[in-house]
Design an enzyme around this catalytic site. Structure first.
Site, PDB file in Angstrom:
ATOM      1  N   ASP A  67      -3.016 -18.788 -24.571  1.00  0.00           N
ATOM      2  CA  ASP A  67      -1.575 -18.848 -24.832  1.00  0.00           C
ATOM      3  C   ASP A  67      -1.078 -17.706 -25.714  1.00  0.00           C
ATOM      4  O   ASP A  67      -1.868 -16.931 -26.263  1.00  0.00           O
ATOM      5  CB  ASP A  67      -1.201 -20.215 -25.451  1.00  0.00           C
ATOM      6  N   ASN A 136      -1.037 -33.133 -32.298  1.00  0.00           N
ATOM      7  CA  ASN A 136      -0.450 -34.090 -31.365  1.00  0.00           C
ATOM      8  C   ASN A 136      -1.243 -34.172 -30.055  1.00  0.00           C
ATOM      9  O   ASN A 136      -0.763 -34.703 -29.064  1.00  0.00           O
ATOM     10  CB  ASN A 136       1.013 -33.698 -31.058  1.00  0.00           C
ATOM     11  N   HIS A 138      -2.228 -31.539 -28.257  1.00  0.00           N
ATOM     12  CA  HIS A 138      -2.002 -30.472 -27.270  1.00  0.00           C
ATOM     13  C   HIS A 138      -3.258 -29.618 -27.113  1.00  0.00           C
ATOM     14  O   HIS A 138      -4.049 -29.475 -28.040  1.00  0.00           O
ATOM     15  CB  HIS A 138      -0.754 -29.624 -27.585  1.00  0.00           C
ATOM     16  N   GLU A 143       2.094 -29.238 -24.456  1.00  0.00           N
ATOM     17  CA  GLU A 143       2.593 -30.247 -25.392  1.00  0.00           C
ATOM     18  C   GLU A 143       2.766 -31.605 -24.713  1.00  0.00           C
ATOM     19  O   GLU A 143       2.982 -31.666 -23.496  1.00  0.00           O
ATOM     20  CB  GLU A 143       3.962 -29.797 -25.930  1.00  0.00           C
TER      21      GLU A 143
END
Ligand code: GLP
Length: 256
Positions: A67, A136, A138, A143
């Site tokens: 990413d 979270n 990810h 996400e």
């Protein structure tokens, strides 16, 4: 999945680096999927040491990063381009033409995302994909959401992610709101996956990853479908899991 629980961050990093070294020594032109963030830093340090000791050769290795932040130029100190050169590529003998990182600046992201997937496909599959884990759940920058694009795409970063990553920027306003990320489809096509997590702030996400269910609210749960996924976590990241229960679905190796 295979779950390896280590005493601490250093042991997690050494265990991961050994597996990556073995992969490269088995196949000199391995295609590696690489991650950024603080988690893989120790692994990269170990790999650099191994390279300097002549234990591993990167000259035929091909890499694809997961990413990049949208809007940051390659030379921005918080860009993942900068991170990768600073923390790994500048210290090993990888060829520049074998390095691939999604572009953070583009006049046509749709085209560039497509080209990124095509570049990976040209090599077949990723042999070994290294992953960190968001607080979270990810992976890459995939996400939690109702729908998750399986290919390389642009995402809006979750509030938790912006908060977690603000420590690297002067202020929260400087944290990019969007990113470009490899999709879960490409990640899942990798022959082997190594997910690393350390520290108490990852314990909840790890517990959910190993709960034995699948939900796009916790993207890392998709890894339970992978035939060769290994999760290496330290004691703190493992602190909320019930090891006996995890053993019902996964192989657990305790290095404690
Ligand atoms: C970042 C990256 C992920 C990384 C994760 C955890 O936002 N996009 O690839 O795995 O969040 O980061 P850290 O290792 O710093 O906790």
């Amino acid at each position: 999945m295979k779950v390896i629980i280590t005493n601490d961050y250093d042991e997690m990093s050494k265990t991961a680096a050994e597996i990556i070294k073995e992969q490269i020594n088995k196949k000199a032109n391995s295609v590696l999927g690489l991650a950024t963030g603080s988690t893989p830093l120790g692994t990269y340090r170990e790999l650099i040491k191994m390279y300097k000791n002549g234990e591993v050769d990167f000259s035929y290795v091909i890499t694809f990063n997961l990413d990049e932040y949208v809007g940051l130029p390659d030379d921005h100190p918080q860009s993942y381009h900068y991170f990768m050169y600073e923390n790994l590529f500048n210290h090993i003998n990888i060829k520049k033409e074998n390095i691939h990182i999604p572009k953070g600046i583009s006049d046509d992201f749709d085209r560039d995302c497509k080209l990124y997937d095509e570049a990976i496909e040209k090599f077949g599959e990723i042999d070994l994909q290294l992953l960190g884990l968001g607080v979270n759940g990810h992976i890459g920058f995939n996400e939690p959401d109702d729908y998750i694009n399986t290919k390389t795409h642009i995402v809006d970063l979750a509030e938790e992610t912006i908060n977690a990553n603000k420590r690297f920027f002067k202020s929260i306003d400087e944290v990019p709101r969007k990113a470009v990320t490899m999709g879960l489809g490409t990640i899942m096509k990798s022959k082997k996956i190594l997910l690393l997590a350390s520290g108490k702030n990852k314990a909840k996400a790890i517990k959910e990853t190993l709960n034995g269910y699948l939900t796009t609210d916790v993207p890392s749960t998709v890894l339970s479908l992978h035939p060769d996924a290994t999760i290496i976590i330290d004691k703190d990241a493992a602190s909320l899991i019930d090891v006996e229960k995890v053993k019902e679905n996964d192989d657990v190796v305790l290095k404690l």
